[in-house]
Design a protein around this motif. Structure first.
Motif, mmCIF file in Angstrom:
data_model
loop_
_atom_site.group_PDB
_atom_site.id
_atom_site.type_symbol
_atom_site.label_atom_id
_atom_site.label_comp_id
_atom_site.label_asym_id
_atom_site.label_seq_id
_atom_site.Cartn_x
_atom_site.Cartn_y
_atom_site.Cartn_z
ATOM 1 N N MET A 196 7.260 7.459 36.688
ATOM 2 C CA MET A 196 8.031 7.034 35.521
ATOM 3 C C MET A 196 9.240 7.936 35.317
ATOM 4 S SD MET A 196 7.702 4.803 33.019
ATOM 5 C CE MET A 196 9.406 4.412 32.780
ATOM 6 N N PHE A 209 2.955 9.022 35.718
ATOM 7 C CA PHE A 209 3.926 9.820 34.944
ATOM 8 C C PHE A 209 5.055 10.291 35.851
ATOM 9 C CE2 PHE A 209 5.689 13.332 32.630
ATOM 10 C CZ PHE A 209 5.583 12.933 31.313
ATOM 11 N N ILE A 223 -2.826 9.455 27.897
ATOM 12 C CA ILE A 223 -3.973 9.313 28.806
ATOM 13 C C ILE A 223 -4.206 10.628 29.555
ATOM 14 C CG2 ILE A 223 -4.883 8.106 30.807
ATOM 15 C CD1 ILE A 223 -3.274 5.704 29.968
ATOM 16 N N ILE A 224 -3.101 11.245 29.999
ATOM 17 C CA ILE A 224 -3.248 12.499 30.735
ATOM 18 C C ILE A 224 -3.925 13.538 29.847
ATOM 19 C CG2 ILE A 224 -1.953 14.414 31.739
ATOM 20 C CD1 ILE A 224 -0.036 12.460 32.877
ATOM 21 N N ILE A 278 9.289 16.603 28.321
ATOM 22 C CA ILE A 278 9.938 15.868 29.413
ATOM 23 C C ILE A 278 10.355 14.487 28.929
ATOM 24 C CG2 ILE A 278 9.495 14.808 31.654
ATOM 25 C CD1 ILE A 278 7.878 17.241 32.375
ATOM 26 N N LEU A 283 14.403 18.544 31.388
ATOM 27 C CA LEU A 283 13.570 18.009 32.463
ATOM 28 C C LEU A 283 13.204 19.084 33.468
ATOM 29 C CD1 LEU A 283 15.094 14.579 33.413
ATOM 30 C CD2 LEU A 283 12.857 15.046 32.548
ATOM 31 N N LEU A 320 18.743 5.479 34.574
ATOM 32 C CA LEU A 320 19.788 5.942 33.649
ATOM 33 C C LEU A 320 21.041 6.355 34.404
ATOM 34 C CD1 LEU A 320 17.610 7.842 31.093
ATOM 35 C CD2 LEU A 320 18.901 5.772 30.735
ATOM 36 N N ALA A 351 -2.932 8.281 36.250
ATOM 37 C CA ALA A 351 -1.979 8.519 35.165
ATOM 38 C C ALA A 351 -0.973 9.585 35.561
ATOM 39 C CB ALA A 351 -2.721 8.930 33.901
ATOM 40 N N GLU A 352 -1.463 10.605 36.267
ATOM 41 C CA GLU A 352 -0.558 11.668 36.704
ATOM 42 C C GLU A 352 0.507 11.116 37.658
ATOM 43 O OE1 GLU A 352 -2.638 14.991 38.412
ATOM 44 O OE2 GLU A 352 -0.770 15.757 39.244
ATOM 45 N N ILE A 376 5.964 6.041 28.710
ATOM 46 C CA ILE A 376 5.838 7.419 29.172
ATOM 47 C C ILE A 376 4.961 8.209 28.204
ATOM 48 C CG2 ILE A 376 7.866 8.501 28.101
ATOM 49 C CD1 ILE A 376 8.499 9.601 30.818
ATOM 50 N N VAL A 388 -1.589 20.100 35.115
ATOM 51 C CA VAL A 388 -1.778 18.701 35.482
ATOM 52 C C VAL A 388 -1.309 18.533 36.917
ATOM 53 C CG1 VAL A 388 -1.254 16.326 34.872
ATOM 54 C CG2 VAL A 388 -1.348 18.040 33.113
ATOM 55 N N LEU A 422 4.689 17.822 28.827
ATOM 56 C CA LEU A 422 4.979 16.427 29.158
ATOM 57 C C LEU A 422 5.765 15.729 28.056
ATOM 58 C CD1 LEU A 422 1.697 15.173 30.831
ATOM 59 C CD2 LEU A 422 3.743 16.038 31.885
ATOM 60 N N GLY A 455 -8.057 10.788 35.840
ATOM 61 C CA GLY A 455 -6.729 11.168 35.379
ATOM 62 C C GLY A 455 -5.652 11.014 36.429
ATOM 63 N N ILE A 476 1.318 7.199 28.710
ATOM 64 C CA ILE A 476 0.729 7.825 29.897
ATOM 65 C C ILE A 476 0.443 9.296 29.624
ATOM 66 C CG2 ILE A 476 1.161 8.442 32.287
ATOM 67 C CD1 ILE A 476 2.551 5.874 32.663
ATOM 68 N N ALA A 477 1.356 9.962 28.871
ATOM 69 C CA ALA A 477 1.106 11.355 28.514
ATOM 70 C C ALA A 477 -0.183 11.469 27.712
ATOM 71 C CB ALA A 477 2.288 11.908 27.720
ATOM 72 N N ILE A 488 14.168 12.829 28.791
ATOM 73 C CA ILE A 488 14.611 11.511 29.267
ATOM 74 C C ILE A 488 15.331 10.765 28.154
ATOM 75 C CG2 ILE A 488 13.779 9.270 30.035
ATOM 76 C CD1 ILE A 488 11.711 10.735 31.653
#
Lengths: 522, 115
Positions: free
Chosen positions: A180, A177, B97-98, B30, B21, A188, A173-174, B91, B110, B27, A170, B94-95, B34
């Motif tokens: 990201m 994230f 997968i987490i 979050i 955020l 932005l 991925a953490e 995003i 996490v 997650l 994991g 990935i959340a 965004i």
């Protein structure tokens, strides 16, 4: 030949971009040649970048107008501002472009053996090519919205690459994230700043914005946004939390490219401060803000690094600490920008040191991450406490590690010494305390690498690593190339500074030149 | 005053996004934060495209003698929306997968990477 030169900015972008979408097709037909295909593409890109560098360093900046009838025509008849997307490559841009080209080419070579056992390789290589495209775009573009687009391309592909190994655990991925979130917020905010510029000046070309810059309240907001998010993407200290995670969880070759990607953000920060605003901003305040960011990064980065047990995490904290040197020197240059006497006596020198350090850092940090990857490849662990005695079995890796560690600690005759010495000397004239902190950090860096060297390489052979061998040839080749560059840069720093670094610094400082290239002689 | 409403909406959207955020621990939330910031930035760009006394740049339907606005902000917004889709998709995946690996999407749990 002259056609290739004229269209080289487009070619450098097009080659990796098109190849990225071709990669899955090639991978479907033949998985064996996939890695070689990517290496050849990135090798060609490197070749074109070198051609472009020779062109720029002899004849001055290259302009490339996309969609125009003539690549050099920025203002077609009837227009007073450029409306097309323009690539504007000057000394600084090509300096960063060379780093990107070298690093991504070597990453592809290194991956030939390093990633051999992984599945989903065509995705990996496609993302690597996209990351290279994004970085080239950020460094070459002269259009601020276009910069945002390339920033997003680079961040999306690097996030996917950081999380590439998340099929096993994991943690990648953490880390992905985290990165990201950081990079989408940054992008932005850059977009918001673009909106602020467009709302006031109705143009998106950076040189044109620079020529009409009023430094209103809105411009100040845009400046704050840009400085904050770009230094966050570069990994300087108050906003550094993503760096160790992302650097340590990505595959080793990717970490090397990620270092170059954060330097592309650093480049953008310098571009914004020098080319977009230049002396219209309060140079002393912004300069000191950047200096303080730099000193904090240097010091906190290195103190955090000393206590780490994970080899890549330790190196990642050193990456933060080295970013501090770059910020320090350029911050000094910015702080004295409006004062020609000090600028000439030490400002330019400080900036030369920092800009030179960008390239040196990309090389030796890349080498160190690659040696960490080599250790991981053979031992399967990144924990320093579990390693030991590896110098017996991996002689070449040990030598490369020593070269990289000596370079990062600033020991002559390696390149880290050359650039750090310039920074110490020039910053000392600005403020002796800053220079002393920089030297102290250098000593701490040496201490922590002595620790790594001792725990990973020295000592008797361990039972579980009896059968460990030297890493395959392609990995050795990538490391050897970087080691050669480090030694050559360390032995002949004057040649590099004079021919490559000095034009880059002058391109940053001289804003009139930057705007005049696009808008014609003013 | 009424002309400033879009800007107020931009400020509210971005403020809500930043709040989400900082203070939310989920997650997915979050990711929503965004997206909110992104909508704010897009609304800001599209608002800049308005010019008093001009018409939308639809070449075949523009009335005679009226100025058309330059469609740059619209083009920028479209680009940014497309990029936003990619970001959100990445995003969220990935959340996912987490969630698979950790069994939770609470940010407090996490954190295996924390030293």
């Amino acid at each position: 030949m002259s056609n290739i030169l004229t269209h080289s900015p487009a070619l450098v972008m097009a080659l990796p971009l098109l190849a990225a979408f071709l990669t899955p097709v090639v991978g479907r037909f033949n998985r064996k040649i996939l890695g070689w295909f990517i290496s050849v593409i990135l090798g060609l890109t490197l070749g074109i970048t070198i051609l472009m560098a020779i062109q720029i360093l002899t004849n001055g900046s290259i302009i490339y107008v996309f969609g125009g009838s003539d690549a050099g025509l920025t203002l077609p008849s009837g227009y007073t501002v450029p409306i097309r997307i323009i690539f504007h490559i000057d000394g600084m841009g090509i300096f960063m472009g060379l780093i990107t080209a070298v690093v991504s080419f070597l990453a592809a070579i290194y991956s030939l053996s390093f990633m051999q056992k992984e599945s989903g390789l065509e995705k990996y290589y496609a993302l690597l090519l996209l990351l290279a495209t994004g970085m080239f775009g950020m460094e070459f573009t002269g259009d601020i919205f276009n910069f945002f687009v390339f920033l997003e391309i680079a961040s999306i592909s690097s996030v996917a690459l950081i999380a590439f190994r998340s099929t096993f655990a994991g943690e990648p991925a953490e880390a992905g994230f985290k990165y990201m979130v950081v990079s989408s917020i940054s992008a932005l905010m850059v977009l918001f700043a673009v909106g602020l510029f467009y709302g006031q000046y109705d143009v998106l070309n950076m040189a044109t914005i620079a020529s009409v810059m009023q430094f209103t309240q809105l411009d100040k907001i845009a400046l704050i946004l840009l400085v904050t998010v770009l230094s966050m993407k570069a990994g300087s200290v108050p906003m550094h939390m993503w760096t160790p995670d992302a650097y340590s969880e990505a595959p080793a070759a990717i970490t090397m490219v990620l270092v170059a990607a954060s330097q592309a953000s650093l480049y953008a920060l310098f571009r914004v401060c020098f080319s977009l605003y230049n002396i219209s901003l309060n140079t002393v305040t912004i300069g000191w803000i950047i200096i303080i960011l730099g000193v904090l990064s240097m010091f906190i980065g290195v103190t955090m690094a000393i206590i780490q047990k994970d080899i890549k995490r330790l190196m990642a904290y050193h990456a933060i600490s080295q970013t501090g040197y770059m910020l320090l020197g350029v911050g000094v240059g910015l702080a004295v920008l409006s004062n020609p006497v000090s600028l000439n006596s030490f400002g330019i020198k400080a900036m030369e040191g920092s800009i030179f350090h960008i390239m040196n850092h990309a090389m030796y940090k890349g080498l160190l991450f690659l040696t960490a990857g080599a250790l991981f490849y053979r031992t399967g662990t990144r924990d320093l406490n579990k390693m030991g005695g590896l110098a017996n079995n991996m002689i070449y890796t040990t030598i490369f590690f020593i070269i990289g560690a000596a370079a990062i600690a600033g020991i002559p005759p390696f390149n880290g010494f050359a650039s750090k010495l310039i920074i110490y000397e020039s910053v000392f004239k600005f403020n002796p305390l800053l220079s002393i902190i920089a030297m102290l950090v250098s000593i701490l860096t040496l201490a922590s690498f002595v620790k790594v060297f001792h725990s990973a390489f020295l000592g008797p052979k361990l039972e579980q690593y009896k059968k460990v061998q030297e890493v395959p040839k392609s990995m050795l080749f990538a490391m050897a190339t970087l080691a050669c560059i480090i030694v050559i840069f360390g032995l002949f720093p004057d040649v590099i500074v004079k021919n490559l670094v000095h034009p880059a610094v002058m391109a940053l400082i001289n804003q009139t030149n930057y705007t005049a290239t696009i808008l014609g002689g003013i | 005053m009424i002309g400033n409403f879009p800007y107020i909406a931009v400020a509210i959207l971005i403020g809500l996004g930043v709040y989400t955020l900082i203070f939310k621990k989920n997650l997915i939330k979050i990711a929503i934060g965004i997206t909110l910031i992104e909508s704010g930035a897009n609304l800001f760009l599209i608002t800049l495209g308005y010019r008093k006394g001009s018409v939308a740049p639809i070449y075949t339907q523009a009335p005679e003698g009226m100025n058309m606005v330059l469609p740059t902000p619209q083009a920028l917004t479209l680009t940014s929306i497309v990029i936003g889709v990619a970001t959100t998709a990445l995003i969220l995946s990935i959340a996912m997968i987490i969630y698979k690996k950790y069994g939770t999407i609470n940010t407090d749990e996490v954190r295996r990477l924390k030293e």
